[in-house]
Design an enzyme around this catalytic site. Structure first.
Site, short mmCIF file in Angstrom:
data_model
loop_
_atom_site.label_atom_id
_atom_site.label_comp_id
_atom_site.label_asym_id
_atom_site.label_seq_id
_atom_site.Cartn_x
_atom_site.Cartn_y
_atom_site.Cartn_z
N CYS A 38 0.81 -1.22 0.00
CA CYS A 38 0.00 0.00 0.00
C CYS A 38 0.84 1.27 0.00
CB CYS A 38 -1.00 0.00 1.16
SG CYS A 38 -0.24 -0.01 2.81
N HIS A 88 -2.39 0.76 6.95
CA HIS A 88 -2.79 0.76 5.54
C HIS A 88 -3.05 2.19 5.08
CE1 HIS A 88 -4.12 -1.10 1.86
NE2 HIS A 88 -5.25 -0.42 1.90
N HIS A 96 -6.01 1.65 -3.99
CA HIS A 96 -5.02 1.19 -3.02
C HIS A 96 -4.55 -0.21 -3.38
CE1 HIS A 96 -8.00 -1.23 -0.39
NE2 HIS A 96 -8.67 -0.82 -1.43
#
Length: 136
Positions: A43, A93, A105
């Site tokens: 990510c 994240h 993402h």
């Protein structure tokens, strides 16, 4: 907490359009923890690479990207802002808000995808929003 952004959040500036265009070229890239190439990316590596194409040198991890960003409220989200997610009391994240209540993402198990910011799971771990485009 607020979970939806304003309706005037679609890309308008050239840099916002460039971020979305660059992020879209990564769609389908497999997830790889610690990865930062189109053969596999995590990510924060994805966010770092997309921003580097528009001249921003971001820190490498989701937590340090959060620290680096200017904190904004969810209602202030605009295309190109970052959204941060927390698990086990730590930021784990990050994704890029691309307008229209969507993020892009690199999700473990899925790779780089566009996803509704309203997704139940994402909302259950959503922590904060940050802006880096103001850092010029």
């Amino acid at each position: 907490k607020e979970t939806t952004a304003q309706h005037d959040d679609l890309p308008t500036s050239e840099i916002q359009k460039e971020i979305v265009k660059n992020a879209d070229t990564w769609l389908g890239t497999p997830y790889a923890w610690g990865g930062n190439t189109k053969s596999g990316v995590d990510c924060s590596g994805f966010v770092k690479q997309v921003y580097s194409t528009v001249g921003y040198d971001l820190p490498r991890t989701a937590a340090t990207q959060y620290e680096y960003s200017e904190k904004i409220s969810t209602s202030e989200l605009k295309c190109g802002d970052l959204v941060f997610f927390k698990k086990n009391d730590k930021i784990s994240h990050v994704g890029i808000y691309i307008g229209g209540n969507e993020i892009i993402h690199s999700a473990s198990g899925k790779g780089v995808v566009r996803q509704s910011f309203s997704d139940t799971y994402l909302q259950s771990i959503y922590y904060a929003a940050g802006r880096v485009l103001s850092k010029r």
